[in-house]
Design an enzyme around this catalytic site. Structure first.
Site, PDB file in Angstrom:
ATOM      1  N   ASP A 129       0.864  -1.184   0.000  1.00  0.00           N
ATOM      2  CA  ASP A 129       0.000   0.000   0.000  1.00  0.00           C
ATOM      3  C   ASP A 129       0.904   1.240   0.000  1.00  0.00           C
ATOM      4  O   ASP A 129       1.782   1.374   0.851  1.00  0.00           O
ATOM      5  CB  ASP A 129      -0.895  -0.021   1.251  1.00  0.00           C
ATOM      6  CG  ASP A 129      -1.842   1.159   1.294  1.00  0.00           C
ATOM      7  OD1 ASP A 129      -2.073   1.770   0.222  1.00  0.00           O
ATOM      8  OD2 ASP A 129      -2.335   1.481   2.374  1.00  0.00           O
ATOM      9  N   ASN A 137      -1.568  13.009  -6.011  1.00  0.00           N
ATOM     10  CA  ASN A 137      -2.615  13.459  -6.940  1.00  0.00           C
ATOM     11  C   ASN A 137      -3.073  14.878  -6.619  1.00  0.00           C
ATOM     12  O   ASN A 137      -3.311  15.686  -7.526  1.00  0.00           O
ATOM     13  CB  ASN A 137      -3.810  12.505  -6.903  1.00  0.00           C
ATOM     14  CG  ASN A 137      -3.552  11.209  -7.640  1.00  0.00           C
ATOM     15  OD1 ASN A 137      -2.781  11.174  -8.603  1.00  0.00           O
ATOM     16  ND2 ASN A 137      -4.176  10.129  -7.186  1.00  0.00           N
ATOM     17  N   HIS A 142      -3.291  14.288 -11.451  1.00  0.00           N
ATOM     18  CA  HIS A 142      -3.492  12.856 -11.732  1.00  0.00           C
ATOM     19  C   HIS A 142      -2.518  12.327 -12.788  1.00  0.00           C
ATOM     20  O   HIS A 142      -2.187  11.137 -12.763  1.00  0.00           O
ATOM     21  CB  HIS A 142      -4.941  12.593 -12.149  1.00  0.00           C
ATOM     22  CG  HIS A 142      -5.900  12.657 -11.005  1.00  0.00           C
ATOM     23  ND1 HIS A 142      -6.113  11.597 -10.151  1.00  0.00           N
ATOM     24  CD2 HIS A 142      -6.685  13.671 -10.548  1.00  0.00           C
ATOM     25  CE1 HIS A 142      -6.997  11.934  -9.225  1.00  0.00           C
ATOM     26  NE2 HIS A 142      -7.369  13.196  -9.446  1.00  0.00           N
ATOM     27  N   ASP A 146      -0.451   9.063 -12.144  1.00  0.00           N
ATOM     28  CA  ASP A 146      -0.468   7.886 -13.028  1.00  0.00           C
ATOM     29  C   ASP A 146       0.954   7.442 -13.368  1.00  0.00           C
ATOM     30  O   ASP A 146       1.252   6.242 -13.413  1.00  0.00           O
ATOM     31  CB  ASP A 146      -1.234   8.202 -14.317  1.00  0.00           C
ATOM     32  CG  ASP A 146      -2.739   8.309 -14.090  1.00  0.00           C
ATOM     33  OD1 ASP A 146      -3.195   7.905 -12.998  1.00  0.00           O
ATOM     34  OD2 ASP A 146      -3.446   8.783 -15.004  1.00  0.00           O
ATOM     35  N   ASP A 172      -4.040   2.534  -5.177  1.00  0.00           N
ATOM     36  CA  ASP A 172      -2.627   2.588  -4.779  1.00  0.00           C
ATOM     37  C   ASP A 172      -2.221   1.330  -4.015  1.00  0.00           C
ATOM     38  O   ASP A 172      -1.285   1.343  -3.223  1.00  0.00           O
ATOM     39  CB  ASP A 172      -2.348   3.837  -3.934  1.00  0.00           C
ATOM     40  CG  ASP A 172      -3.179   3.871  -2.659  1.00  0.00           C
ATOM     41  OD1 ASP A 172      -4.044   2.989  -2.492  1.00  0.00           O
ATOM     42  OD2 ASP A 172      -2.964   4.778  -1.833  1.00  0.00           O
TER      43      ASP A 172
END
Length: 198
Positions: A129, A137, A142, A146, A172
């Site tokens: 995680d 973000n 974003h 990405d 994530d």
């Protein structure tokens, strides 16, 4: 089979009469005759059988070649259609079982595979995680987020051995599944993954 037809009926109905005979040189010929009432004349024709046979053979060869060409085209078309359908099905299966961003396997793949898995198989599952990923973000957008996820996926991929699975579980979160049976090796791998992601 014989047909009894009178000469008057032949002339009246203008029947074409054909029969096989021989020429003066003993070659076989087909002779045909018909009476034309309009002109009150008998018309006769003679064709050498060998000529007829050669013409039939010539046109038979042409028809056979056309038939072969036609079937070849049909076969080629069906083959291309089959290849296209197979590619389309493979693409759909890939989309169904892979994450569109990282191209890693997804939850669907995971559930399908592990439903069929032999429960006696030993494997180790790493749940990865990414802490505070939301802030990436929020602060950088974003697009950058990405790119970070793709980079994480690439780094995790470098640890995969044959048969291992790497899954993007959610935004994530990643799952790394290893079938390595040596626990010491697994501990070293876990530490290496942490080092690689920092």
């Amino acid at each position: 089979e014989e047909y009894k037809i009178s000469m008057e009926e032949i002339r009246d109905k203008e029947f074409v009469i054909s029969f096989e005979t021989k020429k003066y040189d003993s070659s076989d010929i087909i002779s045909s005759t018909v009476y034309l009432k309009k002109y009150e004349l008998w018309i006769a024709s003679h064709l050498d059988i060998k000529l007829i046979q050669s013409e039939i053979l010539k046109y038979s060869i042409i028809l056979i070649l056309i038939f072969i060409a036609f079937n070849s085209v049909i076969y080629y078309l069906f083959k291309k259609i089959d290849e296209y359908e197979k590619k389309k099905n493979d693409a759909l299966k890939h989309q169904l079982s892979h994450d569109f961003l990282t191209n890693l396997n997804n939850r669907y793949y995971l559930s399908e595979k592990y439903e069929k898995l032999d429960k006696e198989n030993i494997f180790y599952l790493f749940f990865i995680d990414i802490d505070n990923f939301k802030s990436v973000n929020d602060y950088y957008g974003h697009d950058i987020g990405d790119k970070v996820l793709k980079e994480i996926a690439n780094r995790l991929n470098s640890f995969k051995n044959y048969g291992d699975d790497l899954v993007r579980y959610s935004g994530d979160e990643f799952l790394f599944i290893s079938y390595e049976t040596d626990f010491e090796e697994i501990k070293l791998m876990a530490q290496a993954i942490i080092n690689k992601l920092y």
